[in-house]
Motif scaffolding. Structure first.
Motif, PDB file in Angstrom:
ATOM      1  N   LEU A 150       8.594  58.009  18.035  1.00 34.26           N
ATOM      2  CA  LEU A 150       7.192  57.441  17.494  1.00 34.26           C
ATOM      3  C   LEU A 150       6.308  56.935  17.617  1.00 34.26           C
ATOM      4  O   LEU A 150       4.988  57.728  16.537  1.00 34.26           O
ATOM      5  CB  LEU A 150       7.895  56.322  16.308  1.00 34.26           C
ATOM      6  N   THR A 177       4.638  60.673  18.594  1.00 30.40           N
ATOM      7  CA  THR A 177       3.907  61.782  17.082  1.00 30.40           C
ATOM      8  C   THR A 177       3.370  60.564  16.816  1.00 30.40           C
ATOM      9  O   THR A 177       1.115  61.666  16.622  1.00 30.40           O
ATOM     10  CB  THR A 177       4.654  61.832  15.806  1.00 30.40           C
ATOM     11  N   VAL A 194       7.691  71.041  18.940  1.00 31.28           N
ATOM     12  CA  VAL A 194       9.192  71.850  18.464  1.00 31.28           C
ATOM     13  C   VAL A 194       8.971  72.830  18.696  1.00 31.28           C
ATOM     14  O   VAL A 194      10.027  73.229  18.271  1.00 31.28           O
ATOM     15  CB  VAL A 194       8.565  70.847  17.094  1.00 31.28           C
ATOM     16  N   MET A 245      13.118  55.774  12.273  1.00 26.41           N
ATOM     17  CA  MET A 245      13.670  54.398  13.103  1.00 26.41           C
ATOM     18  C   MET A 245      14.897  54.366  12.968  1.00 26.41           C
ATOM     19  O   MET A 245      15.385  53.362  13.935  1.00 26.41           O
ATOM     20  CB  MET A 245      12.950  53.294  13.228  1.00 26.41           C
ATOM     21  N   ASP A 269      16.656  59.029  15.452  1.00 19.67           N
ATOM     22  CA  ASP A 269      15.830  59.506  16.486  1.00 19.67           C
ATOM     23  C   ASP A 269      15.355  58.222  17.644  1.00 19.67           C
ATOM     24  O   ASP A 269      14.532  58.366  18.300  1.00 19.67           O
ATOM     25  CB  ASP A 269      14.035  59.208  15.649  1.00 19.67           C
ATOM     26  N   GLU A 283      14.263  61.421   8.352  1.00 19.16           N
ATOM     27  CA  GLU A 283      12.976  62.223   7.951  1.00 19.16           C
ATOM     28  C   GLU A 283      12.041  63.666   8.479  1.00 19.16           C
ATOM     29  O   GLU A 283      12.388  63.167   9.624  1.00 19.16           O
ATOM     30  CB  GLU A 283      11.374  61.048   8.621  1.00 19.16           C
ATOM     31  N   THR A 313      11.938  68.252  13.825  1.00 21.00           N
ATOM     32  CA  THR A 313      11.927  68.781  13.621  1.00 21.00           C
ATOM     33  C   THR A 313       9.896  69.483  13.133  1.00 21.00           C
ATOM     34  O   THR A 313       8.989  68.245  13.624  1.00 21.00           O
ATOM     35  CB  THR A 313      12.596  69.789  12.156  1.00 21.00           C
ATOM     36  N   TYR A 334       9.813  65.708  10.507  1.00 23.47           N
ATOM     37  CA  TYR A 334       9.409  65.297  11.570  1.00 23.47           C
ATOM     38  C   TYR A 334       8.192  64.853  12.401  1.00 23.47           C
ATOM     39  O   TYR A 334       7.455  63.074  11.894  1.00 23.47           O
ATOM     40  CB  TYR A 334      10.773  65.024  12.118  1.00 23.47           C
ATOM     41  N   VAL A 335       8.077  65.356  13.172  1.00 21.79           N
ATOM     42  CA  VAL A 335       6.327  65.276  13.556  1.00 21.79           C
ATOM     43  C   VAL A 335       5.038  64.926  12.602  1.00 21.79           C
ATOM     44  O   VAL A 335       4.417  63.679  12.602  1.00 21.79           O
ATOM     45  CB  VAL A 335       5.690  66.228  14.224  1.00 21.79           C
ATOM     46  N   ASN A 375       5.452  61.717  10.669  1.00 15.49           N
ATOM     47  CA  ASN A 375       5.484  60.478  11.489  1.00 15.49           C
ATOM     48  C   ASN A 375       4.119  60.569  12.698  1.00 15.49           C
ATOM     49  O   ASN A 375       3.786  59.516  13.202  1.00 15.49           O
ATOM     50  CB  ASN A 375       6.838  60.058  12.481  1.00 15.49           C
TER      51      ASN A 375
END
Lengths: 391, 391
Positions: A298, A301, A383, B180, B221, B267, B379, B382-383, B386
């Protein structure tokens, strides 16, 4: 004086190198490198991945380095020769034997390194590595450092070399690694060379001290490789016995230079993040705290999104066992303190995260120790590179 | 029998709930929920994030739960009230006092949960939470479970509820959490309710046993939240004292159902990955091995790319301290054994990873213990989620 130089491992006297292409890489790029130490000394030291799943070249090199004598090192890209069974170990053994036969030395004085896809190591692989070893040895030259550096590249976009000129002696180096950079090293192959006069114990001590604060603190994506190896070869050809402190500082500087080059070329990264942890009770605490942030997806990103999300920093360091009060910590991004003593401080709008170089300062307010961890952000390109291609 | 049901926390007798919108979320969606236990029992148990950086509602609720008496719980989305200083703790305290005053109970019997951006908790936030608490209490109803479940959503795309009907008693539940998700819980707010008759010690023991094998093994994650809380409220309104084994099994089933819902809504995920570790010397070893894979970004990106990259599995488990021989391990993807005893087995082309449900079986060949870890892939979405939005 440390400088990036195409000479790399052949910058110091007493070394020859070459890189050749034998088709291990589908691109036709160079994929086998050999570095030979012509002496007069044949001293070597090496540190290896701490991953228990070790590739065959690691298993071989760990044995070969035990006596502190190394005369040559063979490195290939295009296949990790890891989890390839006893056939794979025999391939590594045959590689050392082939080099030894051609160089007129003992196989036990030849180290081997491989990098590429795990599980790759069939008969075709073996044949190409053996051919490459022979080809490279036939092309050895005292200015072959650059071609060797190119032959160990995988997803690296640039070859990585470094040199340092000391007081009558020189250190040269090459490195590869763009993914899986992690603690305890990371698909990182590094060869350091020097013409300074060192014995095996000195070489080992210098190498461990230098890697501990450089490659071991580069944690690009938290993933530790099966094939990492950092090797120091000592020819002693300068005839100069260096001041230990000066040599140690120079070796560390070269390793830090290479670590920074690896960070700048990390797969898909858009930010080079320097996490400085200060005010720790111990250096180990500082390292633990820095690593916990470096590995938090987190946080990574958020940096990709140019978001100075200090809350994610605190959430990450709260998972550690280090000694500090989470409600006493200060967190700054690029010089702007955003969180102090458990509450917001300056507005996050004051932080500009658009530059690639990103500085995160964490003051634990608990002691006098500190440590710096280098990492990268987590991006779409990361990714993409790691999902679209097997590696 | 466990079923996803809109009733959720109001399925068992003795509970009322409501969810309201007060503008904590910029979208105008519901953002404050209240669940009230009308008794006759007022038993509660809760487990909290193990993150040392704990939000103010966690600090409050840890105190409030100490006596095992809970009459109500107030939950808000749109702000985590974490690292907001003493003002933030007072906000939580005032929230409990407001609910207590309106319900005619003691503030010490009111738990509080918050979720959203860390560092959010100014005067506007406080005013809205207090207004929301009042509004929700004015709208309490015995079928308010669904509206409460909607009010705790953040980046969740669907509300998450579950119910289980036992032998004269019922368990109801709601959960939120889409990012998270991590060990020791994860911005995961869960409220479980039951009308079974349990005392505080029984409730606590059942809750810990159920969460240990469900939410604690969901590691989407690897990032542990500052605000996680799983709460069990016991009304006893059924008058039935349940068979302990039956109740424990039912509570675990409900928790596993919610954990699976959280995994499915994680996410940006495109695969729900079940990592089964068998043949371990101990359950702890199996969990450590499973988690090391679940947190490996190279493994997670490979799954996103539908690449059964067993080498990355072995590289991940090689970093653990668990007892096993890395060269004796078998790894299977979706039922196809790709690696056995340190060498490739079936060709990876035999594995089809296009379905969302992904099964990774790791046989350590070292003992009889096992554990299952649930995770997701890494993925582009996800990036994106976040990096583009603060949370």
């Amino acid at each position: 004086m440390t400088a990036t130089s195409a000479q790399g491992v052949t910058a110091p006297a007493g070394f020859e190198a070459a890189g050749v292409a034998v088709g291990l890489k589908s691109t036709g790029e160079p994929d086998v490198a050999v570095v030979v130490n012509r002496g007069p000394l044949a001293v070597g030291a090496a540190v290896f991945t701490s991953n228990r799943a070790k590739a065959n070249p690691i298993l071989w090199s760990q044995q070969a380095i035990a006596d502190g004598v190394v005369e040559a090192i063979v490195l290939n890209s295009g296949g990790a020769n890891c989890f390839t069974g006893s056939f794979g170990f025999q391939t590594t053994h045959q590689t050392a034997e082939k080099a030894a036969e051609l160089l007129g030395i003992s196989p036990g004085d030849v180290l081997v390194c491989s990098t590429g896809l795990i599980g790759t190591g069939d008969e075709t692989f073996r044949a190409k590595v053996l051919t490459g070893t022979e080809d490279a040895i036939s092309q050895l030259s005292a200015d072959g450092g650059e071609s060797a550096a190119r032959a160990i590249m995988t997803t690296d976009t640039v070859p990585k070399t470094s040199t340092h000129t000391g007081d009558g002696w020189t250190i040269g180096a090459m490195a590869k690694g763009a993914g899986m950079l992690a603690p305890g090293l990371a698909t990182m192959l590094v060869v350091l060379t020097t013409d300074a006069v060192l014995d095996a114990a000195e070489a080992d001590a210098h190498l461990r001290a230098a890697t501990r604060v450089s490659f071991d603190r580069l944690d690009s994506d938290g993933c530790m490789s099966t094939n990492d190896q950092v090797t120091l070869l000592v020819s002693g050809a300068s005839g100069i016995t260096p001041d230990p402190a000066a040599f140690g500082a120079a070796l560390t500087e070269v390793c830090l230079d290479l670590a920074a080059q690896l960070q700048r070329d990390a797969e898909g990264a858009s930010h080079d993040i320097t996490i400085r942890v200060v005010g720790a009770v111990s250096e180990a605490d500082a390292v633990e705290v820095g690593r916990s942030v470096a590995r938090n997806n987190l946080f990574k990103t958020a940096i990709f999104g140019n978001d100075p999300n200090w809350g994610r920093v605190l959430a990450a360091i709260g998972t550690t066992q280090a000694s500090f009060d989470p409600y006493a910590v200060d967190v700054s991004f690029n010089g702007v303190r955003l969180c102090s003593a458990g509450a917001p401080d300056r507005p996050r709008e004051e932080v500009d995260l658009t530059p690639r170089a990103t500085d995160v300062l964490i003051d634990l307010q608990a002691g006098d120790a500190s440590a710096t961890i280098l990492t990268n952000d987590l991006t779409h390109d990361y990714v993409h590179e790691n999902s679209a291609y097997s590696s």
